[in-house]
Enzyme design. Sequence first.
Site, PDB file in Angstrom:
ATOM      1  N   CYS A 167      -5.081  -3.012   1.733  1.00  0.00           N
ATOM      2  CA  CYS A 167      -5.427  -3.092   3.556  1.00  0.00           C
ATOM      3  C   CYS A 167      -6.362  -4.061   4.713  1.00  0.00           C
ATOM      4  CB  CYS A 167      -4.277  -2.122   3.593  1.00  0.00           C
ATOM      5  SG  CYS A 167      -3.794  -1.998   5.537  1.00  0.00           S
TER       6      CYS A 167
ATOM      7  N   GLU B 231       0.905  -1.574  -0.469  1.00  0.00           N
ATOM      8  CA  GLU B 231       0.012   0.178   0.331  1.00  0.00           C
ATOM      9  C   GLU B 231       1.256   1.435  -0.003  1.00  0.00           C
ATOM     10  OE1 GLU B 231      -2.695   0.330   3.470  1.00  0.00           O
ATOM     11  OE2 GLU B 231      -3.789   1.431   2.807  1.00  0.00           O
TER      12      GLU B 231
ATOM     13  N   LYS C  83      -9.720   2.497  -2.005  1.00  0.00           N
ATOM     14  CA  LYS C  83     -10.212   1.933  -0.539  1.00  0.00           C
ATOM     15  C   LYS C  83     -10.994   2.492   0.174  1.00  0.00           C
ATOM     16  CE  LYS C  83      -7.185   1.594   3.462  1.00  0.00           C
ATOM     17  NZ  LYS C  83      -5.997   1.838   3.974  1.00  0.00           N
TER      18      LYS C  83
HETATM   19  N1  9EE Z   1      -3.298   0.742   6.458  1.00  0.00           N
HETATM   20  C1  9EE Z   1      -4.304   0.023   6.610  1.00  0.00           C
HETATM   21  O1  9EE Z   1      -5.286  -0.234   6.193  1.00  0.00           O
HETATM   22  C2  9EE Z   1      -3.893  -0.724   7.603  1.00  0.00           C
HETATM   23  C3  9EE Z   1      -4.614  -1.873   8.301  1.00  0.00           C
HETATM   24  C4  9EE Z   1      -4.666  -2.377   9.866  1.00  0.00           C
HETATM   25  C5  9EE Z   1      -5.972  -3.191  10.518  1.00  0.00           C
HETATM   26  C6  9EE Z   1      -5.870  -3.807  11.609  1.00  0.00           C
HETATM   27  O2  9EE Z   1      -4.365  -3.679  12.341  1.00  0.00           O
HETATM   28  N2  9EE Z   1      -6.000  -4.505  11.908  1.00  0.00           N
END
Ligand code: 9EE
Length: 268
Positions: A145, A41, A111
Amino acid sequence: MLLAVLQAEAAVLEPEENLRRIAASAAAAAEAGAELLLTPELFPVGYAPARVRAELDPQLLPELAARLAGIARDHRIALVYSLPAVGPDGRWRITATLVDSGGRTVLEYAKVHLFGSEERAAFVPAEEPPAVAEWNGVRTALLVCYDVEFPEAVRAAADRGAELLLVPTALADGFESVPQVLVRARALESQLVIGYANHSGTEEGEHFLGGSVVVGPEGELLAQAGPADELLFASVDPHAAAAARGRVPYLRERRPELYRRWEQQPRG
Ligand code: 9EE
């Protein structure tokens, strides 16, 4: 088919350095026979939402996208990259793009589930469902993510026919259960292959887990990275999702109309 996953530490706001890293990985992955390279990402700009939003000149974004497509074309390998994008509304989103080995755009996704206050201050959440397109004969979709942690998001891709789901991520240290439990469960319950590419090392004070995975549609680990930089390879059977769906018909036997009715019912 062979997939490659780049797990690495990006240099924050040093796109030249990060593009060199992607190009070197694309060369190595293509040399090893991989058909696609999945990257983390926001890797070309570094995972640092506040600084990226405040300091990155958005005029650079089209040029970065063109150079990433050029890397795919030069090395004859498909590439999934993640960049910020500024919409017609002037607001910033976190996106992922799949370009094929000719550098042509196959899929774009923004996203939907932003994670934490820093992401929400810098970006707005998108609302479009994940599109599905055929890439090398496999119906493919993208999420970013935190999106993959929601069964509804993966189901939306599977419901649109996705059999391969590619996910750039930026997951901090201490969240091993996300790749090891959630991503495997998502692949098993929606019966598709998931590639999940994380950062390693430290960017803007954030320590990343590494631990990138490629998971098959029975929830099986096809490949997993350690905590450090790594170019990870996984051999993926393009027919595995259809085979899993033949054995257990989750997608056919779920009852979405009923679930919608349940959601609309008052609850005490
Ligand atoms: N950049 C993100 O979307 C990180 C998501 C992390 C989620 C988690 O730690 N469960």
